[in-house]
Scaffold this motif. Structure first.
Motif, PDB file in Angstrom:
ATOM      1  N   TYR A 542       0.964  -1.128   0.251  1.00  0.00           N
ATOM      2  CA  TYR A 542      -0.101  -0.203   0.083  1.00  0.00           C
ATOM      3  C   TYR A 542       0.803   1.306   0.305  1.00  0.00           C
ATOM      4  O   TYR A 542       1.772   1.738   0.976  1.00  0.00           O
ATOM      5  CB  TYR A 542      -0.874  -0.373   1.586  1.00  0.00           C
ATOM      6  N   HIS A 543       0.083   2.365  -0.395  1.00  0.00           N
ATOM      7  CA  HIS A 543       0.603   3.777  -0.965  1.00  0.00           C
ATOM      8  C   HIS A 543       0.441   4.761  -0.407  1.00  0.00           C
ATOM      9  O   HIS A 543      -0.870   4.986  -1.878  1.00  0.00           O
ATOM     10  CB  HIS A 543       2.109   4.088  -2.080  1.00  0.00           C
ATOM     11  N   CYS A 596       5.575   9.251   0.342  1.00  0.00           N
ATOM     12  CA  CYS A 596       4.416   7.609   0.096  1.00  0.00           C
ATOM     13  C   CYS A 596       4.825   8.157   1.984  1.00  0.00           C
ATOM     14  O   CYS A 596       5.651   8.357   1.995  1.00  0.00           O
ATOM     15  CB  CYS A 596       4.565   6.723   0.232  1.00  0.00           C
ATOM     16  N   VAL A 598       3.986   5.749   4.062  1.00  0.00           N
ATOM     17  CA  VAL A 598       4.872   5.253   4.781  1.00  0.00           C
ATOM     18  C   VAL A 598       6.265   5.653   4.916  1.00  0.00           C
ATOM     19  O   VAL A 598       6.858   5.532   3.653  1.00  0.00           O
ATOM     20  CB  VAL A 598       4.206   3.137   4.380  1.00  0.00           C
ATOM     21  N   HIS A 601       8.962   3.840   3.504  1.00  0.00           N
ATOM     22  CA  HIS A 601       9.253   3.493   2.016  1.00  0.00           C
ATOM     23  C   HIS A 601       9.672   5.113   1.364  1.00  0.00           C
ATOM     24  O   HIS A 601      10.876   4.912   0.295  1.00  0.00           O
ATOM     25  CB  HIS A 601       7.515   3.625   1.232  1.00  0.00           C
ATOM     26  N   LEU A 606      11.048   6.182  -2.068  1.00  0.00           N
ATOM     27  CA  LEU A 606       9.093   7.267  -3.199  1.00  0.00           C
ATOM     28  C   LEU A 606       9.128   8.607  -2.898  1.00  0.00           C
ATOM     29  O   LEU A 606       8.769   8.644  -1.809  1.00  0.00           O
ATOM     30  CB  LEU A 606       7.901   6.119  -2.589  1.00  0.00           C
TER      31      LEU A 606
HETATM   32 CU    CU Z   1       4.437   3.592   0.112  1.00  0.00          CU
END
Ligand code: CU
Ligand code: C2O
Ligand code: CU
Length: 630
Positions: A542-543, A596, A598, A601, A606
């Protein structure tokens, strides 16, 4: 009669020579690979690494071509010197350079290099001092004898040069001031003066002992204090840094936030060093649920506790009888809520209640969202990311996926039975395996329990079988000019991941359009444009993709358009292999992160920047400035 021939020069065995040469060439390659980085830092350091690399290369060649006792003695002495210097730089620090007497960080490249050097030392000693036995060895035995040193040297050289070549940037500016080219500095993008009512807060960032662990806090608590203000207020927040590291505050999701107040280390400000302070100021015109957090070394500073809720109440006060924030975050054992594992909120039957659910839980590598379910009352999802939904209908129990960074406001009327619960079904998933066995034996582990009202608690249905809330088909359609406007620009955002070298280590590198930060080219926009982003998730994770300073209108998911209320958010939760189309109006000039949420990430690459043409920053990211926004 034959006279025995005395060799004029005794060569050590070929396997030994080969191993010693490779274990010298490997460090040479790593020293040459780190040289450019060191030139950027301090020219004499760069020269030192070039000289060391060149000497080692020459020594390695000589070991194969003209081995001699003197050569091995010299190689041993040189290598010992390099290792000693290395140990000094990582412990006490070297007395010269831009940061004299400050120990440097230990990295992959230097561990690989030093390991080879340490292994080479005994080989040099053997080559120099042991008398070679005058017998010929079978070629296969030679190869076998050389194999361990060869494998070690090849593997460590690969890792060492790979991580060195993809080192943490020394200095990187997303939008430098170009001499002769007019531009506006982010420093000037502050809130316009005005006579709004001023609400002043001081947030002192400091280490505090919480639950037997050292937490990084705003004012001694995790989460930090909830900042509750009223639409139209002018917020003035002074960050006082009593942490051992530099820090910032970012105001996540606040529409129209002036860029100079965005709190991104190395883009909109220099991170505030220990012992210093800084005041953020902005006007909150849009009521809603937002949050604040550090944006320096974000993945670790949020995890340590530097975050809190920011609630902007509408003019005239809350619209419900009870208005509560439910901030989910990592606790000492699993997911916690508002700093506890058992949150009880007061409400009487018949009262209307708003729960502002904020997800600050750092998920695992898969980025899985939290998924709260409200049990015991029909409810409406009245807002996502602080932006109201149009005509939200009543729902039964549904799992509402909330990605890291996202918010959802739930409104319901307290039932006659007197009690309602909010259950986080994702944190049940967190406690799978061993934990669920413990949970079965000892009651819930790692599950925050949120109860509202005093009465008979509703029984839980089978949570796994509950339907999932779909924001794209909820509420009533209404015009969304940004969603329907003809776009002025469209950009693909393709998200991928694979193991590789990034920031001086081996990581699961996350990429946008084939590049990881800081090499992802910025998207340039012009004020007034409607910009579309076509986000393709080519991973199984999931992003939750977050855009600073703007509101994105969701257009479609996997090609299927929004049919319900307009969905306007600052973070879109892009699920595994999903494709989302979103659009935003470029109405807030500045340099804005798009990343992102997260945070692992983001740290693994990202993240990128969306820059308005004509804006520059005097700040830089990288090891030289110490600004590390991820
Ligand atoms: Cu992500
Ligand atoms: Cu909530 Cu760039 O962050
Ligand atoms: Cu943000």
């Amino acid at each position: 009669m034959e006279t025995p021939v005395r060799p004029t020069r005794q060569r050590p065995g070929p396997a030994l020579l080969f191993g010693a040469a490779l274990l010298t060439a490997g460090p040479a390659a790593i020293h040459l690979a780190v040289a450019p980085m060191h030139f950027q830092e301090y020219v004499p350091f760069g020269l030192f690494f070039v000289a060391a690399g060149a000497l080692q290369l020459a020594a390695a060649a000589a070991m194969l071509a003209r081995p001699s006792r003197r050569l091995f003695l010299a190689a041993g002495a040189g290598t010992l010197g390099i290792v000693a210097l290395y140990l000094l730089s990582r412990t006490a620090g070297v007395p010269v350079g831009p940061r004299p007497d400050r120990p440097e960080m230990v990295g992959f490249a230097d561990i690989a290099c030093t390991t080879m050097e340490l292994v080479s030392l005994p080989l040099f000693a053997v080559a120099a001092f042991r008398r070679p036995r005058p017998r010929r060895r079978h070629p296969v035995r030679v190869v076998l004898a050389a194999a361990p040193a060869t494998l070690l040297a090849v593997a460590l050289t690969y890792v060492g040069t790979g991580t060195a070549g993809a080192g943490m940037p020394v200095a990187y500016n997303v939008a430098p001031i170009v001499p002769g080219q007019p531009s506006t500095s982010v420093d000037l993008l502050t809130a316009a003066p005005g006579d709004e009512p001023v609400r002043s807060f001081t947030l002192t960032a400091r280490v505090a002992r919480i639950g037997g662990q050292n937490a990084w806090t705003y004012g001694g608590t995790v989460p930090g204090p909830e900042l509750r203000v009223t639409q139209g207020d002018r917020l003035r927040v002074t960050l006082v840094n009593h942490l051992p590291e530099s820090t910032t505050i970012h105001w996540h999701g606040v529409p129209g936030l002036p860029d100079a107040e965005d709190g991104v280390a190395g883009i909109t400000q220099q991170a505030v060093p220990p012992g210093h302070s800084m005041t953020y100021e902005f006007v909150v015109n849009d009521p809603g649920t937002y949050w604040y957090h550090s944006h320096q070394d974000t993945s670790s500073q949020i995890a340590k506790g530097l975050f809190g809720a920011l609630v902007v109440e509408p003019k005239g006060g809350p619209t419900e009888d009870r208005d509560y924030t439910v901030l989910l975050h990592n606790g000492t054992a699993g997911v916690a809520v508002n700093g506890t594992s058992n949150l009880h909120l007061a409400a009487r039957p018949g009262e209307r209640v708003r729960l502002r659910v904020v997800n600050a839980v750092a998920p695992g590598m898969d980025g899985t969202p939290e998924a709260p379910v409200l049990l015991g009352a029909a409810y409406r999802v009245v807002a996502l990311d602080g932006r109201d939904l149009n005509g939200p209908q009543e729902l039964g129990p549904e799992r509402i996926a909330i990605g890291m960074g996202q918010r959802a406001d739930l409104v319901f009327t307290m039932p006659a039975s007197g009690a309602v619960r909010l259950v986080d079904t994702e944190s049940q998933a967190h406690s799978s395996g061993v934990q669920s066995a413990i949970a079965a034996a000892a009651g819930p582990v790692g599950l925050p329990s949120v109860t509202v009202g005093d009465g008979v608690l509703p029984a839980s249905p089978r949570l796994a079988g509950l339907p999932a809330f779909d924001p794209l088909h909820y509420g009533m359609a209404a015009p969304d000019p940004v969603a329907t406007a003809r776009p002025d620009a469209s950009h693909p955002i393709v998200l991928t991941e694979q193991p590789g070298f990034h920031d001086g280590s081996i990581q699961l590198v996350h990429e946008i359009n084939g590049k990881s930060s800081p090499d992802v080219p910025a998207i340039t926009v012009h004020e007034g444009q409607v910009v579309r982003l076509h986000i393709v998730n080519d991973t199984t994770e999931y992003h939750p993709m977050h855009l600073h300073g703007h509101t994105m209108s969701v257009l479609s998911r996997d090609g299927r358009p929004v049919t319900g209320s307009p969905v306007r958010v600052d973070t879109v939760l892009v699920g595994p292999h999903e494709t989302w189309d979103v659009a935003f109006l470029a109405d807030n000039p500045g340099l804005w992160m798009f990343h992102c949420h997260v945070l692992l990430h983001a740290a693994f690459g990202l993240t990128m920047s969306i820059d308005y043409a004509g804006i520059s920053t005097p700040y830089e990211m990288g090891t030289r400035s110490g600004n590390l926004p991820e």
